[in-house]
Design a protein around this motif. Sequence first.
Motif, mmCIF file in Angstrom:
data_model
loop_
_atom_site.group_PDB
_atom_site.id
_atom_site.type_symbol
_atom_site.label_atom_id
_atom_site.label_comp_id
_atom_site.label_asym_id
_atom_site.label_seq_id
_atom_site.Cartn_x
_atom_site.Cartn_y
_atom_site.Cartn_z
ATOM 1 N N LYS A 92 50.972 41.401 89.390
ATOM 2 C CA LYS A 92 50.995 41.104 91.005
ATOM 3 C C LYS A 92 50.265 42.119 91.808
ATOM 4 O O LYS A 92 50.570 43.216 91.762
ATOM 5 C CB LYS A 92 52.725 41.322 91.408
ATOM 6 C CG LYS A 92 53.483 40.072 90.997
ATOM 7 C CD LYS A 92 54.736 40.549 91.342
ATOM 8 C CE LYS A 92 55.980 39.254 90.993
ATOM 9 N NZ LYS A 92 57.173 39.737 91.297
ATOM 10 N N TYR B 216 52.049 38.277 97.535
ATOM 11 C CA TYR B 216 51.336 38.665 96.468
ATOM 12 C C TYR B 216 50.519 37.686 95.807
ATOM 13 O O TYR B 216 50.808 36.500 95.867
ATOM 14 C CB TYR B 216 52.150 39.420 95.196
ATOM 15 C CG TYR B 216 53.266 38.540 94.885
ATOM 16 C CD1 TYR B 216 54.532 38.683 95.248
ATOM 17 C CD2 TYR B 216 52.996 37.814 94.056
ATOM 18 C CE1 TYR B 216 55.584 37.915 94.794
ATOM 19 C CE2 TYR B 216 53.735 36.829 93.110
ATOM 20 C CZ TYR B 216 55.179 36.996 93.514
ATOM 21 O OH TYR B 216 56.266 36.071 93.362
ATOM 22 N N TYR C 134 49.837 43.086 95.730
ATOM 23 C CA TYR C 134 50.353 42.762 97.097
ATOM 24 C C TYR C 134 49.324 43.036 98.298
ATOM 25 O O TYR C 134 48.465 43.907 97.995
ATOM 26 C CB TYR C 134 51.646 43.959 97.305
ATOM 27 C CG TYR C 134 52.659 43.547 96.478
ATOM 28 C CD1 TYR C 134 53.766 42.643 96.954
ATOM 29 C CD2 TYR C 134 52.961 44.039 95.226
ATOM 30 C CE1 TYR C 134 54.756 42.583 96.105
ATOM 31 C CE2 TYR C 134 53.909 43.583 94.341
ATOM 32 C CZ TYR C 134 55.115 42.992 94.852
ATOM 33 O OH TYR C 134 56.080 42.610 94.298
ATOM 34 N N LYS D 159 58.300 41.155 101.008
ATOM 35 C CA LYS D 159 57.874 39.768 100.628
ATOM 36 C C LYS D 159 58.759 38.590 101.335
ATOM 37 O O LYS D 159 58.143 37.823 101.914
ATOM 38 C CB LYS D 159 57.849 39.510 99.258
ATOM 39 C CG LYS D 159 56.949 38.441 98.950
ATOM 40 C CD LYS D 159 57.443 37.929 97.483
ATOM 41 C CE LYS D 159 58.858 37.261 97.713
ATOM 42 N NZ LYS D 159 59.518 36.963 96.424
#
Lengths: 204, 109
Positions: free
Chosen positions: B76, B64, B78, B57
């Motif tokens: 979350k 996310y 993704y 990330k």
Amino acid sequence: MNKIIKINLAGQAVSIDEQAYDSLSQYMRSLEKHFVNTESGKEILEDIEARIAELFFATLRNNDFISEMHVQEAITLMGTAQDMGAEEGEESETTHVFSEPKRKKLFRDKNDTVFGGVCSGIGAYYGLDTSAVRVIFVLLVLLAGAPIVAYIVLWAVIPAANLKIGIVCMVMRAPFQISQTIFEKRQLTFPVTCVMKHLNGLRT
Amino acid sequence: MNIENTQSQMRKGVLEYCILTLASDGEVYASDIIANLKEAKLIVVEGTLYPLLTRLKNAGLLKYEWKESDQGPPRKYYSLTEAGVLFNNQLAETWSELNQSVNQLTKKI
């Protein structure tokens, strides 16, 4: 007989056995220590905490509480700090930060001063007892007198560090990144060999 | 030379590719990624995934979104960023080349 306490785990209230709570907090602390130097370490910890909460709620029924067994199961699933480091490759980077020899910085310790904290700073730098440094200093003053001038010069020259973390920084050689940035702003490298030469020169 | 070390090094490189591939399927929940990786025997303990997700990330390959869930708090989810899609395609190419090379090589012997 065990106390049941209520804790906030990733934003949700959970009833947990006191012994289980101790194990869980010990585990979380070990992870915290592991990720302290990792970028976004806090976020990783939050994710792990949320996952542990999820694992707990998957096994809990109404009025149930988390026992030591639940905690141990979750730890086995998540893995220890060492597992995470070894598999992910972060471990080597983390230890690298700690083991990399770094030039020590000299600070005056503002938490431990008689006048300006010069002696305590020198003591921390060399890993000597502060009182010993002070006694030596006073002896030098009595013998020659000149170290008073040196002291005033050092007072002015050595930057002050009033945080405990500053001592950690000096002693551990590799400061945590946070403390490093704090000090970077006002640090002044002053190799102690130079200081000692200066003192010796004044004495003779 | 430690066999486990070599194995985990091999797995590590492939792991990032696999995570990105799983995330390319749209929005995926971390626990589902874990389930898939575990099934494929690519990870042993779950904790290893979270540092990796965060790193991908931070590298701008994954993003996310928080989504409400029926059970418990928001989760979350993704997915790949544009850079992530590109990155994943390149990794896919490398993987198939590697796969072919190794197969060819081992067949010869």
